[in-house]
Each structure stands twice: as structure tokens, then as C-alpha cells.
Write a protein that holds these residues in place. Structure first.
Motif, PDB file in Angstrom:
ATOM      1  N   LEU A  56       6.252  -1.461 -14.519  1.00 60.16           N
ATOM      2  CA  LEU A  56       6.226  -0.270 -13.670  1.00 60.16           C
ATOM      3  C   LEU A  56       7.635   0.277 -13.449  1.00 60.16           C
ATOM      4  N   GLY A  57       8.539  -0.572 -13.013  1.00 55.40           N
ATOM      5  CA  GLY A  57       9.883  -0.122 -12.683  1.00 55.40           C
ATOM      6  C   GLY A  57      10.619   0.446 -13.874  1.00 55.40           C
ATOM      7  N   VAL A  58      10.641  -0.302 -14.967  1.00 54.67           N
ATOM      8  CA  VAL A  58      11.380   0.138 -16.157  1.00 54.67           C
ATOM      9  C   VAL A  58      10.750   1.386 -16.765  1.00 54.67           C
ATOM     10  N   SER A  59       9.417   1.450 -16.802  1.00 56.83           N
ATOM     11  CA  SER A  59       8.742   2.592 -17.411  1.00 56.83           C
ATOM     12  C   SER A  59       9.041   3.890 -16.669  1.00 56.83           C
ATOM     13  N   PHE A  60       8.884   3.869 -15.342  1.00 61.21           N
ATOM     14  CA  PHE A  60       9.131   5.092 -14.568  1.00 61.21           C
ATOM     15  C   PHE A  60      10.610   5.496 -14.617  1.00 61.21           C
ATOM     16  N   LEU A  61      11.519   4.521 -14.537  1.00 62.91           N
ATOM     17  CA  LEU A  61      12.935   4.851 -14.619  1.00 62.91           C
ATOM     18  C   LEU A  61      13.287   5.432 -15.986  1.00 62.91           C
TER      19      LEU A  61
ATOM     20  N   THR B 121       0.829  -1.208   0.000  1.00 61.89           N
ATOM     21  CA  THR B 121       0.000   0.000   0.000  1.00 61.89           C
ATOM     22  C   THR B 121       0.859   1.252   0.000  1.00 61.89           C
ATOM     23  N   VAL B 122       1.872   1.282   0.839  1.00 61.87           N
ATOM     24  CA  VAL B 122       2.774   2.438   0.873  1.00 61.87           C
ATOM     25  C   VAL B 122       3.418   2.634  -0.496  1.00 61.87           C
ATOM     26  N   ALA B 123       3.810   1.530  -1.133  1.00 62.44           N
ATOM     27  CA  ALA B 123       4.427   1.628  -2.458  1.00 62.44           C
ATOM     28  C   ALA B 123       3.440   2.189  -3.481  1.00 62.44           C
ATOM     29  N   VAL B 124       2.198   1.699  -3.453  1.00 63.27           N
ATOM     30  CA  VAL B 124       1.183   2.203  -4.384  1.00 63.27           C
ATOM     31  C   VAL B 124       0.957   3.699  -4.177  1.00 63.27           C
ATOM     32  N   TRP B 125       0.824   4.108  -2.925  1.00 63.52           N
ATOM     33  CA  TRP B 125       0.556   5.527  -2.648  1.00 63.52           C
ATOM     34  C   TRP B 125       1.723   6.415  -3.085  1.00 63.52           C
ATOM     35  N   LEU B 126       2.950   5.974  -2.830  1.00 61.26           N
ATOM     36  CA  LEU B 126       4.112   6.756  -3.271  1.00 61.26           C
ATOM     37  C   LEU B 126       4.154   6.865  -4.797  1.00 61.26           C
ATOM     38  N   MET B 127       3.918   5.742  -5.472  1.00 61.02           N
ATOM     39  CA  MET B 127       3.930   5.772  -6.935  1.00 61.02           C
ATOM     40  C   MET B 127       2.810   6.649  -7.483  1.00 61.02           C
TER      41      MET B 127
ATOM     42  N   ILE C 215      12.034   8.746 -11.319  1.00 59.25           N
ATOM     43  CA  ILE C 215      13.033   7.773 -10.875  1.00 59.25           C
ATOM     44  C   ILE C 215      12.656   7.217  -9.503  1.00 59.25           C
ATOM     45  N   ILE C 216      12.155   8.076  -8.629  1.00 58.67           N
ATOM     46  CA  ILE C 216      11.686   7.598  -7.318  1.00 58.67           C
ATOM     47  C   ILE C 216      10.582   6.556  -7.492  1.00 58.67           C
ATOM     48  N   ALA C 217       9.605   6.843  -8.378  1.00 55.20           N
ATOM     49  CA  ALA C 217       8.512   5.902  -8.625  1.00 55.20           C
ATOM     50  C   ALA C 217       9.039   4.578  -9.164  1.00 55.20           C
ATOM     51  N   GLY C 218      10.026   4.638 -10.052  1.00 50.43           N
ATOM     52  CA  GLY C 218      10.589   3.410 -10.615  1.00 50.43           C
ATOM     53  C   GLY C 218      11.275   2.553  -9.575  1.00 50.43           C
ATOM     54  N   LEU C 219      12.049   3.174  -8.685  1.00 45.70           N
ATOM     55  CA  LEU C 219      12.733   2.423  -7.631  1.00 45.70           C
ATOM     56  C   LEU C 219      11.739   1.805  -6.658  1.00 45.70           C
ATOM     57  N   VAL C 220      10.703   2.561  -6.304  1.00 47.73           N
ATOM     58  CA  VAL C 220       9.658   2.038  -5.421  1.00 47.73           C
ATOM     59  C   VAL C 220       8.981   0.826  -6.054  1.00 47.73           C
ATOM     60  N   ALA C 221       8.711   0.914  -7.372  1.00 46.65           N
ATOM     61  CA  ALA C 221       8.056  -0.199  -8.067  1.00 46.65           C
ATOM     62  C   ALA C 221       8.896  -1.468  -8.009  1.00 46.65           C
ATOM     63  N   LEU C 222      10.197  -1.339  -8.165  1.00 49.09           N
ATOM     64  CA  LEU C 222      11.066  -2.514  -8.213  1.00 49.09           C
ATOM     65  C   LEU C 222      11.221  -3.182  -6.850  1.00 49.09           C
ATOM     66  N   VAL C 223      11.120  -2.405  -5.768  1.00 47.59           N
ATOM     67  CA  VAL C 223      11.364  -2.994  -4.443  1.00 47.59           C
ATOM     68  C   VAL C 223      10.094  -3.180  -3.613  1.00 47.59           C
TER      69      VAL C 223
END
Length: 478
Positions: free
Chosen positions: A329-334, A263-269, A428-436
């Protein structure tokens, strides 16, 4: 092999048929109806930019008042998104969805007859409640009636329909406003009344919501009409994946231990995605003009750049079924973030358009569409609307904060590159959050996702029936 039968003893035969069905004509009619409503949602959001110049002239507004006119819509959308998901979790998807369209159509008509600037603000804020609420209800509805292998593409295509509403509003505004004034655009915005009535007349309720309420007979009738070629055997038991409950829509489910990380990851993204989408559309024309493009060229460049996001949203549905939600998600945002960093280094017309289009293709297109598809699958049925609603609300937080932040940064007379640096960093923040911080949902039914999240992402479901039962109980009580 049916997903439920293969992975969870006692899974509902009705859900097996629903999830494993082909895409029928009835599916198509339902989908086109909700797609029309979602398109109109995107259309009416973009009426802000189309009507603003006329409103400024009519009510003699200053720049601060004009900016507040834009902000009240997002404030209303934030409220609508936060409450509508919970309402739909408790009272069903069909009627709340139709009422959302009715709300934003009625207040569109009211805005057309606004007699003062304060009255216009009130009507636009209330319209925003309906617009934000629709987003929170329509995506869970699609996720719950779509066959499993079509679920991702159908949700991402809905996002593309919403995005298409933005340039269509600009195109219609160019024809309507000069001839009939800004009020005529709000009259056009009453069209959702027709779609709302159509939804009330024949759109079926979510099968998963009905099963959660114990309305097995009603659920069976809908599945029989949606999947006529997969009728169950006579006397077939309709075991429920979840026990009947009288309520749902608990925020506690979203922040409970099994879901908190996701949930935290979704909200940050979502904050980052909203900041990218709304911040870019608000400020890009001004920034491009400041870099030397003429006013008309800056609008033209912006139209091209933002429209390419639609293509990304359309392609997202195919990619997420092949390589998964987390990777896309990760690759797209990065990729979007890195492209923004390069984008800010050039002022050549072709490079501006190409780099900007690529950044929005990955950011608001692939990434933004995949994010809502992922959020619509992550949570249990009892709290799915609440999950999407809060995700959409956090997206609006990004939409509220980013335009103001950009204005503050530019007011400090920093270089134009600071604008692109901001968007690069948030992507870039969104991409890193997506990957982890995401849970892969590819190839799973929504019930399988619930069981795996509650039981532990690597738990062998076939050998842990007690944990699967605990997941079902948690889903029922949420």
C-alpha cells in the motif's frame, strides 16, 4: 499446523479446515460465480460514459445536466455501499449478494425504457444503490470462504475483474450503441439477473456467518463439501470462535478504540483512491486533448493508461502474500504520486502513455486492489460487511468530490500541470497514511487479526488467553 489450533485455545475445527484447505473445484465454482457478478458491476458503472452522448441528444441536455447524470450514479452507490454491509452482517452474505445483482439489473432494464431525463436519473440512482451494495457484500464473502493463503490473491483478482468491466463496457458500447442506440446498452445490463438466480440456487452461505449465528450443522455441511479431503474426526466438537449472536453490523465497532486508528486510515486511503480512479477516468481525455493530443488519440491514450491498472491488480495478490499489505500500500501510492508529478511535465506521446500507465499500475492497480483486500480482512466477522461498506462509501466520496475539484481548478485557467499535481498529492497522502496507520494482516486468519487488534498489535497471543477471549467476545457483540 492449523492456524487456530496454534494461536488460540478452543478455536473452531471447522475454521481450521476452511482456512487450511487447498483450493478445490467447489471453491473455483463459487469464486467464478461471484467474480462474474463483480465484473458486471464494473461493466454497468462504465455504461455512463458509453451512453452519455446518446442521452444528451435524446433529451437535449446541457453540460450541467449531463454532469448530473454521472453524479447520481455515484450518489446511489455511496448510499448502497453504506447500508449493504450492515444488512449482510445481520442477514448473511448469500441472499443480499444475489439481491444486489437483481437490483442493478432490474433498474438497468427500467433505464432502457426511461421516458424522460428525470425518470432516467431516478432509475440510474437506484441502479447505483445496487452497484455500490454489491461491492460491500462480495469482498467480505470472498474473504470468509477463501483458504487463508489464497485470500489476498482472490480478493485482488476480484478487483481486477471489476476493473476489466470498464474497458469491456467501452468496447461493447462501440458495437452496440451505433447500431441500436444507447438504450440497448441498458438492455445488455440485464444479464446480471441470470447470475443472481444462479447465486440464489446454489451459492453457500458464509461459514463464519453461520457459526456466529450458532448454525453449526449447516456450517459443517458446507465445510465438508468445500474441503472433502480434510474431514474432521467423528464426534469432533465444533467449538465456536465467537458466541452466537442475533445481530451484527455495528458502526461502533469500526470507530471503537481498538479499530479507530485503522478505520480512519482506511477511510482516508479510500477517499484518495476513489479520487484517483474516478477523477482520472473523468478528466484525463479532456486534459490530454488540451495538451495537444487529438480527441481520438486522447481516448486511446486514456484506454491504455487506465487498462494497465488491471495488471497491477492481478499482481497485487502475489505481492501482498510475499511482502505484506502495509508495504505494498505505502510504496504503491507513493510511487503513483511521484510518477504523476513527473507525468505532468511531458507532452511527448510515448512518455505520456508510459508514465500514465505506470502511475495507474501502482495507484488504481496495486494500491487500489490491495486496499480492498486489507479492508476485507481487518474487521471481525460480525462487522466485516459494515467495514467494507463504509470503506467503499468513502471511495465514492472521493469519486464525487475529485471530478468537481478538477473542474474548478481547470476553470481557473491554471496550467495543465495543476491537474497532475492534484493526483500526485492525493496519492502521496494515501501512501503516507498507509505506512503509519495500517495493521499488517499477512499470514493471519481473519480471527487472528481480530484478536491481535483488540489485544494490542504486539501482544503475545499464546500467553494471553484472557485477551484472546475478550477479542472473541468483542467480535460477537459487534
Amino acid at each position: 499446523m492449523p492456524h487456530h489450533a496454534a494461536t488460540a485455545p478452543g478455536a473452531s475445527p471447522l475454521l481450521d479446515r476452511l482456512d487450511d484447505s487447498g483450493f478445490t473445484t467447489r471453491h473455483l465454482r463459487i469464486y467464478l460465480t461471484v467474480l462474474a457478478g463483480h465484473f458486471l458491476d464494473g461493466f454497468l458503472i462504465n455504461v455512463t460514459g458509453v451512453t452519455l452522448p446518446g442521452i444528451v441528444g435524446t433529451f437535449h441536455l446541457g453540460s450541467e445536466q449531463a454532469g448530473f447524470y454521472s453524479s447520481v450514479l455515484f450518489a446511489g452507490m455511496l448510499v448502497g455501499a453504506a447500508i449493504a454491509g450492515t444488512v449482510s452482517d445481520r442477514f448473511g452474505r448469500r441472499i443480499p449478494l444475489a439481491l444486489c445483482l437483481l437490483v442493478f439489473a432490474v433498474f438497468s432494464l427500467a433505464a432502457a425504457f426511461a421516458w424522460s431525463y428525470p425518470s432516467l436519473l431516478v432509475f440510474r440512482a437506484l441502479q447505483g444503490v445496487g452497484l455500490g451494495a454489491e461491492i460491500a457484500v462480495v469482498l467480505p464473502y470472498i474473504a470468509e470462504f477463501a483458504p487463508s493463503r489464497h485470500r489476498g490473491p482472490m480478493v485482488t483478482m476480484a478487483t481486477s475483474a471489476w476493473l476489466i468491466g470498464l474497458p469491456v463496457a467501452a468496447a461493447i458500447g462501440a458495437l452496440v450503441v451505433p447500431a441500436f442506440s444507447w438504450r440497448a446498452m441498458f438492455v445488455v445490463g440485464t444479464v446480471p439477473v441470470l447470475v443472481s438466480l444462479f447465486m440464489l440456487a446454489w451459492l453457500p452461505e458464509s461459514v463464519r456467518f453461520l457459526l456466529r449465528r450458532g448454525r453449526v450443522h449447516d456450517a459443517r455441511k458446507i465445510v465438508d463439501s468445500l474441503c472433502p479431503g480434510s474431514a474432521g474426526a467423528p464426534g469432533e466438537p465444533a467449538a465456536l470462535d465467537v458466541a452466537p449472536t442475533g445481530s451484527g453490523g455495528s458502526l461502533r465497532t469500526l470507530v471503537a478504540r481498538p479499530y479507530l486508528r485503522y478505520t480512519v486510515a482506511v477511510w482516508l486511503m479510500e477517499v484518495c483512491a476513489g479520487a484517483f480512479l474516478y477523477g482520472l477516468s473523468s478528466w484525463l481525455p479532456s486534459v490530454l486533448e488540451g495538451q495537444g493530443a487529438g480527441l481520438l488519440k486522447s481516448f486511446g491514450y486514456t484506454a491504455i493508461i487506465t487498462s494497465v491498472g488491471v495488471v497491477g491488480a492481478i499482481l497485487a495478490g502475489q505481492l501482498i502474500n510475499r511482502i505484506g499489505r502495509r508495504v505494498v500500500l505505502g510504496v504503491s501510492f507513493l510511487a503513483s504520486g511521484l510518477l504523476c508529478l513527473v507525468w505532468g511535465t511531458t507532452s511527448a506521446a510515448v512518455a505520456v502513455v508510459v508514465l500514465g500507465s505506470a502511475a495507474t499500475f501502482f495507484g488504481s492497480g496495486l494500491g487500489g486492489a490491495t486496499l480492498f483486500a486489507y479492508a476485507s480482512e481487518l474487521y471481525p466477522t460480525a462487522s466485516r460487511g459494515t467495514g467494507i461498506g463504509w470503506a467503499a462509501a468513502w471511495q465514492k466520496v472521493g469519486g464525487l468530490v475529485m471530478p468537481a475539484l478538477v473542474g474548478f481548478v481547470l476553470a481557473m485557467h491554471t496550467s495543465g500541470y495543476a491537474f497532475f499535481l492534484l493526483f500526485g498529492v492525493i496519492s502521496i497522502i494515501a501512501g503516507l497514511v498507509a505506512l503509519v496507520g495500517t495493521f499488517e494482516t499477512r499470514g493471519k486468519t481473519v480471527e487472528e487479526v481480530t484478536r491481535e487488534v483488540v489485544a494490542g498489535r504486539r501482544a503475545p497471543l499464546a500467553t494471553t488467553p484472557s485477551l484472546a477471549g475478550a477479542a472473541d467476545a468483542g467480535s460477537a457483540g459487534s
